[in-house]
Design a protein around this motif. Structure first.
Motif, PDB file in Angstrom:
ATOM      1  N   HIS A 169      22.830 -51.107  66.824  1.00 45.30           N
ATOM      2  CA  HIS A 169      21.610 -50.784  66.081  1.00 45.30           C
ATOM      3  C   HIS A 169      20.427 -51.487  66.742  1.00 45.30           C
ATOM      4  O   HIS A 169      20.534 -52.658  67.130  1.00 45.30           O
ATOM      5  CB  HIS A 169      21.712 -51.243  64.628  1.00 45.30           C
ATOM      6  CG  HIS A 169      22.662 -50.430  63.802  1.00 45.30           C
ATOM      7  ND1 HIS A 169      22.345 -49.181  63.309  1.00 45.30           N
ATOM      8  CD2 HIS A 169      23.924 -50.685  63.387  1.00 45.30           C
ATOM      9  CE1 HIS A 169      23.369 -48.705  62.622  1.00 45.30           C
ATOM     10  NE2 HIS A 169      24.344 -49.596  62.657  1.00 45.30           N
ATOM     11  N   ALA A 170      19.309 -50.780  66.869  1.00 51.31           N
ATOM     12  CA  ALA A 170      18.067 -51.391  67.351  1.00 51.31           C
ATOM     13  C   ALA A 170      17.486 -52.198  66.206  1.00 51.31           C
ATOM     14  O   ALA A 170      17.033 -51.633  65.200  1.00 51.31           O
ATOM     15  CB  ALA A 170      17.092 -50.318  67.822  1.00 51.31           C
ATOM     16  N   ILE A 177       8.666 -56.994  63.174  1.00 48.68           N
ATOM     17  CA  ILE A 177       8.295 -55.603  62.902  1.00 48.68           C
ATOM     18  C   ILE A 177       6.883 -55.526  62.317  1.00 48.68           C
ATOM     19  O   ILE A 177       6.094 -54.647  62.685  1.00 48.68           O
ATOM     20  CB  ILE A 177       9.339 -54.954  61.967  1.00 48.68           C
ATOM     21  CG1 ILE A 177      10.646 -54.752  62.744  1.00 48.68           C
ATOM     22  CG2 ILE A 177       8.827 -53.632  61.410  1.00 48.68           C
ATOM     23  CD1 ILE A 177      11.767 -54.151  61.942  1.00 48.68           C
ATOM     24  N   ARG A 178       6.548 -56.451  61.429  1.00 48.21           N
ATOM     25  CA  ARG A 178       5.195 -56.440  60.863  1.00 48.21           C
ATOM     26  C   ARG A 178       4.149 -56.720  61.936  1.00 48.21           C
ATOM     27  O   ARG A 178       3.042 -56.161  61.911  1.00 48.21           O
ATOM     28  CB  ARG A 178       5.102 -57.485  59.743  1.00 48.21           C
ATOM     29  CG  ARG A 178       5.708 -57.034  58.428  1.00 48.21           C
ATOM     30  CD  ARG A 178       5.356 -57.977  57.305  1.00 48.21           C
ATOM     31  NE  ARG A 178       6.067 -59.245  57.421  1.00 48.21           N
ATOM     32  CZ  ARG A 178       7.242 -59.489  56.853  1.00 48.21           C
ATOM     33  NH1 ARG A 178       7.844 -58.544  56.131  1.00 48.21           N
ATOM     34  NH2 ARG A 178       7.833 -60.658  57.000  1.00 48.21           N
ATOM     35  N   LEU A 247      28.123 -57.985  64.676  1.00 52.36           N
ATOM     36  CA  LEU A 247      27.446 -59.277  64.667  1.00 52.36           C
ATOM     37  C   LEU A 247      26.217 -59.319  63.770  1.00 52.36           C
ATOM     38  O   LEU A 247      25.703 -60.413  63.489  1.00 52.36           O
ATOM     39  CB  LEU A 247      27.034 -59.664  66.092  1.00 52.36           C
ATOM     40  CG  LEU A 247      28.168 -59.804  67.113  1.00 52.36           C
ATOM     41  CD1 LEU A 247      27.604 -60.227  68.466  1.00 52.36           C
ATOM     42  CD2 LEU A 247      29.216 -60.807  66.646  1.00 52.36           C
ATOM     43  N   ILE A 248      25.729 -58.164  63.331  1.00 50.53           N
ATOM     44  CA  ILE A 248      24.459 -58.166  62.595  1.00 50.53           C
ATOM     45  C   ILE A 248      24.567 -57.644  61.175  1.00 50.53           C
ATOM     46  O   ILE A 248      23.596 -57.723  60.421  1.00 50.53           O
ATOM     47  CB  ILE A 248      23.395 -57.337  63.338  1.00 50.53           C
ATOM     48  CG1 ILE A 248      23.842 -55.869  63.444  1.00 50.53           C
ATOM     49  CG2 ILE A 248      23.095 -57.933  64.700  1.00 50.53           C
ATOM     50  CD1 ILE A 248      22.746 -54.931  63.896  1.00 50.53           C
ATOM     51  N   LEU A 257      17.490 -59.215  59.429  1.00 46.25           N
ATOM     52  CA  LEU A 257      17.229 -58.258  60.502  1.00 46.25           C
ATOM     53  C   LEU A 257      17.037 -56.874  59.884  1.00 46.25           C
ATOM     54  O   LEU A 257      17.639 -56.556  58.847  1.00 46.25           O
ATOM     55  CB  LEU A 257      18.384 -58.222  61.504  1.00 46.25           C
ATOM     56  CG  LEU A 257      18.556 -59.440  62.428  1.00 46.25           C
ATOM     57  CD1 LEU A 257      19.782 -59.262  63.302  1.00 46.25           C
ATOM     58  CD2 LEU A 257      17.327 -59.674  63.290  1.00 46.25           C
ATOM     59  N   VAL A 258      16.229 -56.062  60.549  1.00 48.07           N
ATOM     60  CA  VAL A 258      15.920 -54.722  60.050  1.00 48.07           C
ATOM     61  C   VAL A 258      16.039 -53.735  61.204  1.00 48.07           C
ATOM     62  O   VAL A 258      15.660 -54.045  62.344  1.00 48.07           O
ATOM     63  CB  VAL A 258      14.485 -54.673  59.479  1.00 48.07           C
ATOM     64  CG1 VAL A 258      14.160 -53.273  58.958  1.00 48.07           C
ATOM     65  CG2 VAL A 258      14.316 -55.702  58.378  1.00 48.07           C
ATOM     66  N   GLU A 259      16.563 -52.547  60.897  1.00 45.82           N
ATOM     67  CA  GLU A 259      16.597 -51.499  61.919  1.00 45.82           C
ATOM     68  C   GLU A 259      15.184 -51.020  62.223  1.00 45.82           C
ATOM     69  O   GLU A 259      14.375 -50.797  61.309  1.00 45.82           O
ATOM     70  CB  GLU A 259      17.427 -50.309  61.431  1.00 45.82           C
ATOM     71  CG  GLU A 259      18.915 -50.475  61.558  1.00 45.82           C
ATOM     72  CD  GLU A 259      19.631 -49.157  61.324  1.00 45.82           C
ATOM     73  OE1 GLU A 259      19.674 -48.334  62.268  1.00 45.82           O
ATOM     74  OE2 GLU A 259      20.137 -48.944  60.213  1.00 45.82           O
TER      75      GLU A 259
END
Length: 300
Positions: A169-170, A177-178, A247-248, A257-259
């Protein structure tokens, strides 16, 4: 006739990485090791060892070492049935199997398979790491006896087994991200946001960008050759990266963490390819790798 005592010397030099260590292992002088290697190279007509720290085999040297690996496997099998052939008072030399895998497999599921095999076998393992698109080259050049690879086509002289797919996943931290995607994740924003890449061979980010946005462009890059380091760097807002779901998933569930783009995983199908000469005698290794992979990877 093949000079097996000389090949054992070559194998010892490559395995230990130096003439001195090989001499200690074989209980001879370093000069005797050097002379034996020189004679073997003269007979073969090419260099077999690249002298350095450590000493490594040339392509021709690798082929001879893999031959000795197969001989060692055969000898181990023979001595199981005819232990009287062993030299009295001399411990049986254990065979080291050379295998290759990609770093993400080693950092997620492959180590479990290696440990399970090691607990039930007298073989030792020497695990080399490369990108999954390149581990097949190690097999083709005779540097390893088996490999985890993304190559679907069976390599000449090898048997191929499907393992499943590694899902990526990216992802990035919410603050990252913000900062870099205040108006959403777009090709223009990605051209500015730092990414994380394992090495020059790593194509995961490029493949993801092509699949999700239909673009093939360079992005700002931090080079970070560590699977776990990718996750830590993502958490520390260093960049965005393609991280293995193994792992995430806890970090994603906790919101750390966010995609970048929801529901856009990238699956890389993996295979186990092993030399036909050793496949039957290393059936336990193959079965262990397959069993652990089936429990850990996404069905392909």
């Amino acid at each position: 006739m093949i000079d097996y005592p000389a090949l054992r010397v070559l194998f010892a030099v490559v395995q230990t990485g130096s003439f001195e260590k090989a001499a200690a292992a074989l209980n001879v002088s370093p000069s005797a090791i050097s002379q034996r290697i020189k004679q073997l190279e003269e007979r073969v007509g090419t260099a077999l060892v690249i002298r350095g720290t450590p000493c490594i085999a040339t392509e021709q040297g690798d082929w001879l070492c893999r031959h000795m690996e197969n001989v060692g496997i055969l000898e181990s099998e023979l001595l199981e049935h005819l232990p009287s052939l062993s030299e009295r008072g001399k411990p049986q030399q254990r065979v080291t199997l050379q295998v290759a895998t990609n770093a993400d497999s080693l950092g997620t599921w492959f180590l479990e398979a290696a440990a399970q095999f090691a607990k039930t076998s007298d073989y030792l393992l020497n695990v080399s790491v490369d990108d999954q698109d390149y581990t097949a080259d190690w097999l083709q050049r005779g540097r390893v006896i088996a490999a985890v690879t993304s190559m679907e086509q069976p390599i000449s002289g090898c048997r191929r087994y499907s393992l499943g797919a590694m899902r990526y996943h990216a992802t990035a931290s919410p603050d990252f991200i913000r900062r870099y995607f205040p108006n959403g994740v777009t090709p223009e924003a990605l051209a500015v946001a730092p990414s994380l890449i394992f090495s020059q061979k790593d194509r995961l980010q490029i493949d993801w960008l092509q699949r999700v946005f239909g673009v093939h462009s360079n992005v700002p890059t931090h080079w970070l050759p560590s699977t776990q380091g990718f996750v830590e760097a993502s958490l520390l807002e260093m960049g965005w990266g393609m991280n293995p779901v193994h792992l995430i998933q806890d970090h994603v569930q906790a919101g750390r963490l966010v995609e970048l783009v929801p529901d856009t995983p990238l699956d890389v199908t993996l295979y186990w390819q092993i030399s036909r000469l050793a496949a039957d005698r290393l059936a336990l290794l193959t079965q262990t790798v397959i069993d652990v992979a089936k429990r850990s990877l996404i069905p392909s």
